[in-house]
Structures are given as structure tokens and as C-alpha cells.
Write a protein that holds these residues in place. Sequence first.
Motif, short mmCIF file in Angstrom:
data_model
loop_
_atom_site.label_atom_id
_atom_site.label_comp_id
_atom_site.label_asym_id
_atom_site.label_seq_id
_atom_site.Cartn_x
_atom_site.Cartn_y
_atom_site.Cartn_z
N UNK A 151 42.17 -60.76 -61.89
CA UNK A 151 43.09 -61.38 -62.97
C UNK A 151 42.58 -60.64 -64.33
N UNK A 152 41.38 -60.46 -64.71
CA UNK A 152 40.76 -59.85 -65.75
C UNK A 152 41.48 -58.41 -65.61
N UNK A 153 41.56 -57.45 -64.98
CA UNK A 153 42.11 -56.38 -65.08
C UNK A 153 43.49 -56.32 -65.21
N UNK A 154 44.41 -57.49 -64.86
CA UNK A 154 45.51 -57.55 -65.04
C UNK A 154 46.06 -57.56 -66.62
N UNK A 155 45.17 -58.25 -67.21
CA UNK A 155 45.34 -58.30 -68.72
C UNK A 155 45.14 -57.13 -69.56
N UNK A 156 44.46 -56.28 -69.08
CA UNK A 156 44.40 -54.91 -69.75
C UNK A 156 45.05 -53.55 -68.94
N UNK A 157 45.72 -53.76 -67.82
CA UNK A 157 46.35 -52.94 -66.98
C UNK A 157 47.17 -52.19 -67.63
N UNK A 158 47.37 -50.74 -67.56
CA UNK A 158 48.32 -49.92 -68.03
C UNK A 158 49.40 -49.73 -66.88
N UNK A 181 37.29 -49.92 -71.16
CA UNK A 181 37.29 -50.15 -69.94
C UNK A 181 37.25 -51.86 -70.02
N UNK A 182 37.16 -52.30 -68.75
CA UNK A 182 37.36 -53.89 -68.58
C UNK A 182 36.15 -54.47 -69.43
N UNK A 183 34.98 -53.90 -69.65
CA UNK A 183 33.62 -54.30 -70.26
C UNK A 183 34.00 -54.62 -71.87
N UNK A 184 34.93 -53.52 -72.59
CA UNK A 184 35.07 -53.64 -73.84
C UNK A 184 36.47 -54.56 -74.22
N UNK A 185 37.60 -53.95 -73.22
CA UNK A 185 39.01 -54.33 -73.77
C UNK A 185 38.96 -56.18 -73.26
N UNK A 186 38.40 -56.33 -72.16
CA UNK A 186 38.55 -58.02 -71.66
C UNK A 186 37.29 -58.62 -72.00
N UNK A 187 36.17 -57.92 -71.67
CA UNK A 187 34.76 -58.79 -71.89
C UNK A 187 34.55 -59.17 -73.44
N UNK A 188 34.62 -57.97 -74.31
CA UNK A 188 34.10 -58.09 -75.80
C UNK A 188 35.51 -58.70 -76.43
N UNK A 189 36.79 -58.45 -76.09
CA UNK A 189 37.73 -58.86 -76.81
C UNK A 189 38.38 -60.27 -76.56
#
Length: 347
Positions: free
Chosen positions: A75-82, A295-303
Amino acid sequence: MTKSHLPADHPAVKQQKIGVLLANLGTPDATDYWSMRRYLSEFLSDKRVIDYSRLFWQPLLQLVILSKRPFTSGAAYRTIWNNDANESPLMTITKQQTAAIATQMQADFGDQVMVDYCMRYGNPSTQSRVDAMIAAGCTKILFFPLYPQYAGATSATANDAFFKALMDLKNRLQPVARVVPPYFDQPAYIDALAQSIERKYATLEERPDILVCSYHGLPQRYLTEGDPYHCQCQKTTRLLKERLGWADTEIMTTFQSQFGSEEWLQPYTVEEVARQAAADNKRLAICAPAFSADCIETLEEINEEIRESFEHAGGQNFTYVPCLNDDPAHIAALCGVIQQNLMGWLD
């Protein structure tokens, strides 16, 4: 032996080349449960990442953690997926970095150098890219883990995969190999970081009260056992502060992405941004100098998670400074590191 001296049944001899193999952490192939489970299982089974006893860890991982975590991670990856390229941003950016570096290597050295990339976890695997380089005629390979700071859980495990690929060549000739050391204090890398921050600050109506340099975390005991990661992160922040000409109060180091119950390197980013907001630092900027690509740690976790923590504590303006990605100054810095490490192999 020249081609004219080869027997008729001799295998074809390729023109000799030098390979530059970039390595990043990895990415799932897709965001569905089974793709995420395969990726997380490979990642979390790595003894350098989780060093608990396999007798304890593997049943917990396979029967408990991987029954649930692939759903939340997917689900987290889907929020940032290209979605256009059907791949993660890390994959997209790594391809862009590889293409830019290959262009520069071609300009500098012509066809003598082949540039490619691999992932420590997922695809393309290190083994597959080493095999491809050897098949293309590479008799020397420079292996470049794209981690500015060294850690056993990042640089060392990438090196492990590279060395294992060489071990598995069986009857084929092993290429001569070099590994690029950490580049956390390289002036060109520090300057590229500083330029990215200066550009971002120039776009803001109000200057942030503090810049948080958020690095991926590690268990605290890794530091006491001799891992230099914490010290190299601190030095990166200090060199960045000096390059920017800032006071100590304008910049700080924190660590994110804690996992499990043991103590990790502190201060924790998610808690520190809340403390900053409570201390009346209502305008905060954050960057991630340990990541060469978003990546997931910046685009999803930080943001998302870290931004939420700041705003919930009363913070007002949260600014994320993107990773260096394929910024020209970053590519120039990486090419400079590569050229340093090719000395003696190429003019």
C-alpha cells in the motif's frame, strides 16, 4: 593471443572492456502481495540487515511478519509507484543515473567502459549483471555501491553479493575487481548536496528555522561493534554545514526507519521533528543525505509519516529537499569518484 592465432574451434573472443557496475538497495517488481513478500523475504533474510539467530528469526519472519507486512508495504509503494513505467521511483531514478554516467564515460573513454546497474535485492540481480558484463567482454569490473556512507547493512552486503557473483563463475575467468569506498566526505558530493539545499531555499518565501539531515537508522549496538556509519553521517552533516556557512543551530543529524524493539541510533527523526515544532521551530526543512536516489524511505516515510509528526506537534511549514537523483552536480560527483577509482586501468 591474437585472433589470427586462435584455433578454428576456439570460442569467440570479445574486445576487452572495463565494467562499472552501480549497485542500489533494491525494489519489488510490483506492489501485489507476492511480489512484496518475495522482496521483503530476501531483504529481511539478509544476515547483515537482521543479525538475529536464524532459528529465532526465520519462523517469526516467514510465519508472522510476512503474513501482514507485504500488504502494508504494498500500500505504501502504491502511493509513490511510477505507473507509467510500472516500476518504483528508485528503479526509474537508478536507470536515469546509469544513463547519465554512461554518457559521461562514453565521452571520456569511448567504448572502453561499459556502465550498468544492479540491485542488492530484487531485479536486476548482481549475479545477472556481472554475468552480462563478462559476456560483453569486461575483464575488469569496478563495483560501486551507491551509498555515500558505509554501513554493514548497505555497502557491505552489496559487496557480499558482488563477491559471491565472482565466486559462482565456476570455470570462467574471474574479472579483476575493485570496490568503490564510501564517498561521504568527497568535496564534489558535499557541494552537490549544498547546491540542492541552496536551490530549494531560494524557492521558499520564508527561510526554514532548521534543516534536519535524516539518515537511515541502524541498531545502536552496530556502532559499538565497530560500524562507522554513525560517524560518517555526522561528518557529512558537519561538512555540509561548513560548506553552507551555517551556524550549528541551523542544521542537525537524525535517524529514521527504526525496526523492532531494540535501541537504534538517535535522535529518531520522527520524534525530533515533533520536538522541533514544540520548541517553536515552526518552519522545518529535511533532506536525506544517505540516499543517492529518492525511494520509499524518502517519498513515503519522510513526506507522510515524518511530515505528519511535525504538523501534529504544531509545525507549520514542512519542506522536503529531494535526494540528488540525476542532478548534473550529483552525476559529476559520481563520475569523479568513478574516475578516481579507475586510475591505473585507464588513462
